[in-house]
Scaffold this active site. Sequence first.
Site, PDB file in Angstrom:
ATOM      1  N   ASN A  41      -3.239 -16.297  46.451  1.00 19.03           N
ATOM      2  CA  ASN A  41      -2.247 -17.109  45.744  1.00 19.03           C
ATOM      3  C   ASN A  41      -2.812 -18.526  45.688  1.00 19.03           C
ATOM      4  OD1 ASN A  41      -0.086 -18.541  44.808  1.00 19.03           O
ATOM      5  ND2 ASN A  41       1.167 -18.321  46.658  1.00 19.03           N
ATOM      6  N   TRP A  42      -3.299 -18.880  44.519  1.00 17.04           N
ATOM      7  CA  TRP A  42      -3.964 -20.193  44.391  1.00 17.04           C
ATOM      8  C   TRP A  42      -2.961 -21.349  44.358  1.00 17.04           C
ATOM      9  CZ3 TRP A  42      -8.621 -19.837  40.411  1.00 17.04           C
ATOM     10  CH2 TRP A  42      -9.547 -18.904  40.900  1.00 17.04           C
ATOM     11  N   LYS A  43      -1.691 -21.034  44.165  1.00 20.41           N
ATOM     12  CA  LYS A  43      -0.639 -22.063  44.062  1.00 20.41           C
ATOM     13  C   LYS A  43      -0.998 -23.066  42.951  1.00 20.41           C
ATOM     14  CE  LYS A  43       0.252 -21.340  48.929  1.00 20.41           C
ATOM     15  NZ  LYS A  43       1.163 -21.648  50.012  1.00 20.41           N
TER      16      LYS A  43
ATOM     17  N   HIS B   6       8.327 -16.134  45.428  1.00 23.67           N
ATOM     18  CA  HIS B   6       7.634 -16.825  46.514  1.00 23.67           C
ATOM     19  C   HIS B   6       8.587 -17.855  47.133  1.00 23.67           C
ATOM     20  CE1 HIS B   6       4.747 -19.322  48.661  1.00 23.67           C
ATOM     21  NE2 HIS B   6       3.922 -18.284  48.616  1.00 23.67           N
TER      22      HIS B   6
ATOM     23  N   GLU C 229       8.161 -20.794  48.056  1.00 22.65           N
ATOM     24  CA  GLU C 229       8.068 -22.150  47.477  1.00 22.65           C
ATOM     25  C   GLU C 229       8.887 -22.236  46.196  1.00 22.65           C
ATOM     26  OE1 GLU C 229       3.781 -22.393  47.457  1.00 22.65           O
ATOM     27  OE2 GLU C 229       3.816 -22.422  49.655  1.00 22.65           O
TER      28      GLU C 229
ATOM     29  N   GLU D 208       6.477 -12.426  53.834  1.00 22.60           N
ATOM     30  CA  GLU D 208       5.908 -13.726  54.170  1.00 22.60           C
ATOM     31  C   GLU D 208       6.905 -14.560  54.968  1.00 22.60           C
ATOM     32  OE1 GLU D 208       2.531 -14.855  51.388  1.00 22.60           O
ATOM     33  OE2 GLU D 208       4.348 -15.577  50.453  1.00 22.60           O
TER      34      GLU D 208
ATOM     35  N   GLY E  43       1.212 -21.588  55.229  1.00 26.09           N
ATOM     36  CA  GLY E  43       0.537 -22.886  55.164  1.00 26.09           C
ATOM     37  C   GLY E  43       0.615 -23.681  56.459  1.00 26.09           C
TER      38      GLY E  43
ATOM     39  N   SER F 122      -0.686 -17.624  56.637  1.00 27.44           N
ATOM     40  CA  SER F 122      -1.852 -18.073  57.405  1.00 27.44           C
ATOM     41  C   SER F 122      -2.836 -16.947  57.738  1.00 27.44           C
ATOM     42  CB  SER F 122      -1.398 -18.806  58.672  1.00 27.44           C
ATOM     43  OG  SER F 122      -0.650 -19.963  58.326  1.00 27.44           O
TER      44      SER F 122
ATOM     45  N   GLY G 136      -2.804 -17.592  50.848  1.00 27.83           N
ATOM     46  CA  GLY G 136      -2.781 -18.890  50.179  1.00 27.83           C
ATOM     47  C   GLY G 136      -4.053 -19.674  50.447  1.00 27.83           C
ATOM     48  N   GLY G 137      -3.997 -20.547  51.455  1.00 26.09           N
ATOM     49  CA  GLY G 137      -5.096 -21.467  51.745  1.00 26.09           C
ATOM     50  C   GLY G 137      -6.475 -20.828  51.780  1.00 26.09           C
TER      51      GLY G 137
HETATM   52  C1  PEP Z   1       1.231 -17.985  50.441  1.00 26.59           C
HETATM   53  O1  PEP Z   1       1.278 -19.012  49.799  1.00 26.59           O
HETATM   54  O2  PEP Z   1       1.694 -16.958  49.966  1.00 26.59           O
HETATM   55  C2  PEP Z   1       0.610 -18.021  51.771  1.00 26.59           C
HETATM   56  C3  PEP Z   1       0.735 -16.971  52.531  1.00 26.59           C
HETATM   57  O3  PEP Z   1      -0.051 -19.176  52.128  1.00 26.59           O
HETATM   58  P1  PEP Z   1      -1.003 -19.369  53.408  1.00 26.59           P
HETATM   59  O4  PEP Z   1      -1.930 -18.189  53.440  1.00 26.59           O
HETATM   60  O5  PEP Z   1      -1.703 -20.648  53.151  1.00 26.59           O
HETATM   61  O6  PEP Z   1      -0.131 -19.410  54.611  1.00 26.59           O
END
Ligand code: PEP
Length: 247
Positions: A9-11, A94, A96, A166, A172, A212, A233-234
């Site tokens: 997930n590049w956000k 999501h 966010e 999640e 994050g 994470s 994500g990250g």
């Molecule tokens: C996400 O944005 O779906 C996510 C899981 O982010 P991260 O891996 O950075 O926690």
Amino acid sequence: MRKKIIAGNWKMNMTPTEAKALCETLVPLIKGTKNEVVFCVPAVDVTTVVKAVKGSGIKVGGENIYFEDKGAFTGETSADMLLDAGAKYVILGHSERREYFKETDADINKKVLKALEKGLTPILCCGESLEQREQGITIDWIRMQLKIALQGVSAEQAKGMVIAYEPIWAIGTGKTATTAQAEEVCKAIRLLIQELYDRKTANAIRIQYGGSVNAKNAAELFAEPDIDGGLVGGASLKADFGTVATA
Ligand code: PEP
């Protein structure tokens, strides 16, 4: 046997130019994996990324759609737009989007139905806050989120979907759920699917863990019986994703 699915997930990261460069780094690292790998990217990057991953087996997804087909909805992206640009998947619900853009479970249900009608595979997100976990209502909360999001979805449609568990407190933050915590909730989600549909659907649907995930913890998490991969994500924005996607 369910095929593992690892989605990045590049956000709101990566211009088209940066996206092309990231694909040039990641594609050789992911080549030959037995996992299904998806890059979920900003709408403006879809065309570039589809071109950059061509021939690699990597699939491309969006990060959101609107639930109407077309019209006066300034700034929104339709399912048809993503599909025509070459996307196969879309992240929906999501945390966010729920928090910053006030998406409700009912909105997410409409988006899930629209994606399925058009032939985009939803990666449907759910997850509890730290407060809800501490109150002991994690599973109740997730059951409620999913029951609403899946209203009107048939067993046949549900089979092909992906659900991403999640925990909000793990997104994050560098604070990953323990393998046991992640498996407990993913297993509860599979039981809910069996309850809402049947055993065949529960065995077919893929359930990811997200929060994470990184190159160090991915293999252990994805080895759990009810965790069929991850939403990342990250770590999806760097070379580490090569290790995560092939774990
Ligand atoms: C996400 O944005 O779906 C996510 C899981 O982010 P991260 O891996 O950075 O926690």
